[in-house]
Design a protein around this motif. Structure first.
Motif, short mmCIF file in Angstrom:
data_model
loop_
_atom_site.label_atom_id
_atom_site.label_comp_id
_atom_site.label_asym_id
_atom_site.label_seq_id
_atom_site.Cartn_x
_atom_site.Cartn_y
_atom_site.Cartn_z
N GLY A 4 0.78 -1.22 0.00
CA GLY A 4 0.00 0.00 0.00
C GLY A 4 0.82 1.27 0.00
O GLY A 4 0.26 2.36 0.00
N GLN A 5 2.15 1.14 0.00
CA GLN A 5 3.01 2.32 0.02
C GLN A 5 3.67 2.51 -1.34
O GLN A 5 4.13 1.55 -1.94
N VAL A 6 3.69 3.74 -1.76
CA VAL A 6 4.24 4.06 -3.07
C VAL A 6 5.21 5.23 -2.89
O VAL A 6 4.88 6.22 -2.23
N THR A 7 6.38 5.11 -3.48
CA THR A 7 7.35 6.21 -3.39
C THR A 7 7.15 7.16 -4.56
O THR A 7 6.95 6.73 -5.69
N VAL A 8 7.17 8.45 -4.26
CA VAL A 8 7.02 9.45 -5.31
C VAL A 8 8.04 10.56 -5.10
O VAL A 8 8.33 10.96 -3.97
N HIS A 9 8.64 11.01 -6.21
CA HIS A 9 9.61 12.10 -6.16
C HIS A 9 9.02 13.33 -6.83
O HIS A 9 8.45 13.23 -7.91
N PHE A 10 9.17 14.47 -6.19
CA PHE A 10 8.78 15.75 -6.78
C PHE A 10 10.05 16.52 -7.08
O PHE A 10 10.91 16.66 -6.21
N LEU A 66 -2.11 7.22 -16.97
CA LEU A 66 -3.00 7.82 -15.97
C LEU A 66 -4.45 7.71 -16.40
O LEU A 66 -4.75 7.58 -17.59
N GLU A 67 -5.35 7.78 -15.43
CA GLU A 67 -6.76 7.76 -15.77
C GLU A 67 -7.12 8.99 -16.59
O GLU A 67 -6.47 10.02 -16.49
N THR A 68 -8.17 8.88 -17.35
CA THR A 68 -8.55 9.96 -18.26
C THR A 68 -8.87 11.23 -17.49
O THR A 68 -9.42 11.19 -16.40
N VAL A 69 -8.53 12.33 -18.13
CA VAL A 69 -8.75 13.64 -17.52
C VAL A 69 -10.22 14.03 -17.69
O VAL A 69 -10.83 13.77 -18.72
N SER A 70 -10.80 14.62 -16.64
CA SER A 70 -12.20 15.06 -16.72
C SER A 70 -12.28 16.42 -17.40
O SER A 70 -11.29 17.15 -17.47
N ASP A 71 -13.46 16.78 -17.87
CA ASP A 71 -13.64 18.09 -18.50
C ASP A 71 -13.33 19.21 -17.52
O ASP A 71 -12.74 20.23 -17.88
N GLU A 72 -13.72 19.01 -16.27
CA GLU A 72 -13.48 20.03 -15.24
C GLU A 72 -11.98 20.25 -15.04
O GLU A 72 -11.52 21.38 -14.91
N GLU A 73 -11.25 19.14 -15.02
CA GLU A 73 -9.80 19.28 -14.86
C GLU A 73 -9.20 19.96 -16.08
O GLU A 73 -8.33 20.84 -15.94
N VAL A 93 -5.00 13.32 -9.46
CA VAL A 93 -4.29 12.09 -9.77
C VAL A 93 -4.04 11.31 -8.49
O VAL A 93 -3.42 11.83 -7.55
N ARG A 94 -4.58 10.11 -8.43
CA ARG A 94 -4.44 9.29 -7.23
C ARG A 94 -3.35 8.25 -7.40
O ARG A 94 -3.18 7.67 -8.46
N MET A 95 -2.64 8.02 -6.31
CA MET A 95 -1.52 7.09 -6.33
C MET A 95 -2.00 5.66 -6.49
O MET A 95 -2.93 5.22 -5.83
N LYS A 96 -1.32 4.95 -7.37
CA LYS A 96 -1.60 3.54 -7.60
C LYS A 96 -0.29 2.78 -7.41
O LYS A 96 0.78 3.36 -7.54
N LYS A 97 -0.44 1.50 -7.15
CA LYS A 97 0.74 0.67 -6.91
C LYS A 97 1.76 0.79 -8.06
O LYS A 97 2.96 0.89 -7.83
N TRP A 98 1.28 0.79 -9.29
CA TRP A 98 2.20 0.81 -10.45
C TRP A 98 3.00 2.11 -10.52
O TRP A 98 4.00 2.19 -11.24
N MET A 99 2.57 3.11 -9.79
CA MET A 99 3.26 4.40 -9.85
C MET A 99 4.51 4.44 -8.97
O MET A 99 5.19 5.45 -8.91
N ASP A 100 4.80 3.36 -8.28
CA ASP A 100 5.95 3.35 -7.38
C ASP A 100 7.20 3.85 -8.10
O ASP A 100 7.52 3.39 -9.19
N GLY A 101 7.87 4.83 -7.50
CA GLY A 101 9.07 5.40 -8.11
C GLY A 101 8.80 6.56 -9.04
O GLY A 101 9.71 7.10 -9.67
N LEU A 102 7.52 6.95 -9.11
CA LEU A 102 7.09 8.07 -9.96
C LEU A 102 7.88 9.35 -9.70
O LEU A 102 8.18 9.69 -8.56
N THR A 103 8.21 10.05 -10.79
CA THR A 103 8.81 11.38 -10.65
C THR A 103 7.92 12.39 -11.36
O THR A 103 7.55 12.20 -12.52
N VAL A 104 7.55 13.45 -10.66
CA VAL A 104 6.76 14.54 -11.26
C VAL A 104 7.51 15.85 -11.04
O VAL A 104 8.24 16.01 -10.08
#
Ligand code: FES
Length: 123
Positions: A4-10, A66-73, A93-104
């Motif tokens: 349930g833990q995902v690492t993300v870099h900003f 990533l999941e599709t973007v909404s019109d509002e977004e 954008v919600r964190m998912k397991k596959w995003m582990d190691g994501l850099t934004v």
């Protein structure tokens, strides 16, 4: 990482890399807030799709998954400075397991409509 833990870099505006451990299901805005990451002015509307200060730039191969973007977004993204082809709003954008190691990447400039309206009031 553990379940349930995902690492993300900003990558912050000054090029500094901020690394956080996120929980699956958290939005990127919640990660920034919950982990107290020092990203100036980020998430001014608290995820209500009323600013664009949570604008983040993704790597192309991540962006495509990533999941599709909404019109509002999309409407709000249109107002973001420095919009790129791989831009999204962090509060959507919600964190998912596959995003582990994501850099934004945090874009250089943010536009907060409300701040523009209040321009000139700084003391
Ligand atoms: Fe304002 Fe995401 S926090 S649109």
């Amino acid at each position: 990482s553990s379940a349930g833990q995902v690492t993300v870099h900003f990558i912050n505006r000054d090029g500094e890399r901020l690394t956080a451990t996120a929980k699956e299901g958290e939005s990127l805005l919640e990660v920034v807030v919950n982990q107290n990451l020092a990203i100036d002015g980020f998430g001014a509307c608290e995820g209500t799709l009323a600013c664009s200060t949570c604008h983040l730039i993704f790597e192309k191969n991540t962006f495509q998954k990533l999941e599709t973007v909404s019109d509002e977004e999309l409407d709000m993204l249109d107002l973001a400075y420095g919009l790129t082809e791989t831009s999204r709003l962090g509060c959507q954008v919600r964190m998912k397991k596959w995003m582990d190691g994501l850099t934004v990447r945090v874009p250089m400039d943010v536009s907060d409509i409300r701040r523009q309206l209040g321009a000139g009031e700084q003391s």
